[in-house]
Design a protein around this motif. Structure first.
Motif, mmCIF file in Angstrom:
data_model
loop_
_atom_site.group_PDB
_atom_site.id
_atom_site.type_symbol
_atom_site.label_atom_id
_atom_site.label_comp_id
_atom_site.label_asym_id
_atom_site.label_seq_id
_atom_site.Cartn_x
_atom_site.Cartn_y
_atom_site.Cartn_z
ATOM 1 N N ASP A 1 47.071 80.117 28.806
ATOM 2 C CA ASP A 1 46.657 81.410 29.350
ATOM 3 C C ASP A 1 47.667 81.848 30.391
ATOM 4 O O ASP A 1 48.617 81.135 30.711
ATOM 5 N N GLN A 2 47.460 83.045 30.948
ATOM 6 C CA GLN A 2 48.461 83.636 31.835
ATOM 7 C C GLN A 2 48.624 82.876 33.155
ATOM 8 O O GLN A 2 49.648 82.997 33.813
ATOM 9 N N GLN A 3 47.629 82.102 33.542
ATOM 10 C CA GLN A 3 47.682 81.434 34.846
ATOM 11 C C GLN A 3 47.993 79.939 34.737
ATOM 12 O O GLN A 3 48.003 79.244 35.740
ATOM 13 N N TYR B 1 43.856 87.911 27.263
ATOM 14 C CA TYR B 1 43.688 87.204 28.536
ATOM 15 C C TYR B 1 42.745 86.005 28.438
ATOM 16 O O TYR B 1 42.434 85.388 29.446
ATOM 17 N N ASP B 2 42.304 85.696 27.233
ATOM 18 C CA ASP B 2 41.436 84.532 27.051
ATOM 19 C C ASP B 2 42.282 83.284 26.831
ATOM 20 O O ASP B 2 43.383 83.364 26.273
ATOM 21 N N PRO B 3 41.780 82.120 27.236
ATOM 22 C CA PRO B 3 42.511 80.872 26.985
ATOM 23 C C PRO B 3 42.641 80.603 25.486
ATOM 24 O O PRO B 3 41.723 80.861 24.714
ATOM 25 N N HIS B 4 43.787 80.088 25.082
ATOM 26 C CA HIS B 4 44.055 79.773 23.683
ATOM 27 C C HIS B 4 44.235 78.258 23.540
ATOM 28 O O HIS B 4 45.060 77.661 24.240
ATOM 29 N N GLY C 1 49.726 88.890 28.575
ATOM 30 C CA GLY C 1 48.374 89.420 28.474
ATOM 31 C C GLY C 1 48.272 90.522 27.441
ATOM 32 O O GLY C 1 47.311 90.589 26.661
ATOM 33 N N TRP D 1 48.979 88.714 23.780
ATOM 34 C CA TRP D 1 48.088 87.657 23.296
ATOM 35 C C TRP D 1 46.691 87.688 23.918
ATOM 36 O O TRP D 1 45.867 86.829 23.626
ATOM 37 N N ASN E 1 54.072 87.767 32.947
ATOM 38 C CA ASN E 1 52.633 87.574 33.035
ATOM 39 C C ASN E 1 51.896 88.712 32.343
ATOM 40 O O ASN E 1 50.966 88.492 31.548
#
Length: 290
Positions: A213-215, A115-118, A110, A113, A106
């Motif tokens: 994204d990370q989540q 922490y914003d959605p890609h 971050g 890449w 996780n």
């Protein structure tokens, strides 16, 4: 007709759960480990696929095809570097190791890449298609089709190849497998690689719908656990059916009862199953002679 549309959408969601659920069961049967980092490994592999797409100019279909071997390599490396050294330790130590891997992947995603959605491009058209008088997203059929294709390939691997047979033997009785000359350590590495490859495919399929994204995989991994337990965590086919069923039930509940309570519904179902039939809906309880 509305119900049919919801069922198709639910099967597509359940297909994503099924790929992750399969990966969890494969690792559990081969190494007696429940990998809590499976979702984060899938997410990390999804970012690797996006990077490959952006910096090589490869066609999307080829990147999706390569997501499996990339995931396989990732899983095999994780098993050799992080899991194998603690394989003889207590189950609690291995559990803590997988939780550590969760946070490591996780955080690494971050750092590498952001922490914003890609956004991730989709293999399938965005315009709905007419199916038996209802509008259905092509992605639903595409996800279901790819998942079925992967499951057929898995079946042929486990049933028709020598290594697949060796993996089934090792999952049933490791001591007997060693006596028959099977390299159980090698089976463990291949199992982790196979599971990670399946997980990365699931991440690539779901990424166009939810963004990378990370989540992105946290909720999915929990529901994949739930679906595998619903069907039966000791059986690959039962886990697949359980995940598919959970996807359909969850979608129908969200449409007809409450969207906000949809996630909670999945776990209420699991609690009920654990209380009433802890071995799963589609697995017969095994009785042991003492």
């Amino acid at each position: 007709m509305m119900t049919l549309s919801l069922i198709i959408s639910g099967l597509a969601v359940g297909s994503i759960y099924a790929l992750i659920g399969l990966s969890l069961v494969i690792i559990s049967k081969a190494t007696d480990v429940v990998n809590f980092a499976q979702g984060e490994m899938a997410m990390f592999g999804g970012f690797l696929s996006l990077t490959l797409l952006q910096y090589t100019g490869m066609p999307l279909w080829l990147v999706v095809l390569l997501s499996f071997p990339m995931g396989f390599a990732l899983g095999a490396i994780v098993q050799l570097v992080a899991i194998k050294p603690v394989s003889n330790a207590s189950p609690f130590s291995v559990l803590i190791t997988t939780l550590g891997l969760f946070f490591m992947f996780n955080s690494a995603a971050g750092i590498l890449w952001g922490y914003d959605p890609h956004p991730f491009p989709s293999l399938f058209p965005t315009s709905p298609i007419d199916f038996m008088g209802i509008n259905v997203a092509p992605a639903s059929f595409g996800i279901i089709g790819i998942t079925l294709g992967v499951m057929v390939a898995l079946y042929l691997f486990f049933e028709k190849t020598r290594y697949g047979t060796a993996m089934r033997a090792a999952s049933m009785n490791k001591r007997a497998a060693r006596m028959m000359g099977i390299r159980v350590a090698g089976v463990a590495t291949v199992s982790w690689g196979l599971a990670a490859g399946l997980s990365v495919i699931s991440a690539v399929l779901i990424a166009p719908l939810v963004f990378l994204d990370q989540q992105m995989m946290v909720s999915i991994i929990l529901k994949a656990f739930a679906g595998a337990i619903l069907g039966g965590f000791s059986s690959l086919p039962a886990a697949v059916v359980g995940c598919m069923l959970l996807g359909v039930l969850e979608t129908l509940f969200g449409a007809h009862v409450s969207t906000t309570m949809k996630d909670s519904f999945a776990f209420v179902v699991i609690i009920a199953v654990l209380l009433l039939r802890p071995h799963g809906l589609f697995v017969a309880m095994q009785r042991r002679k003492v």
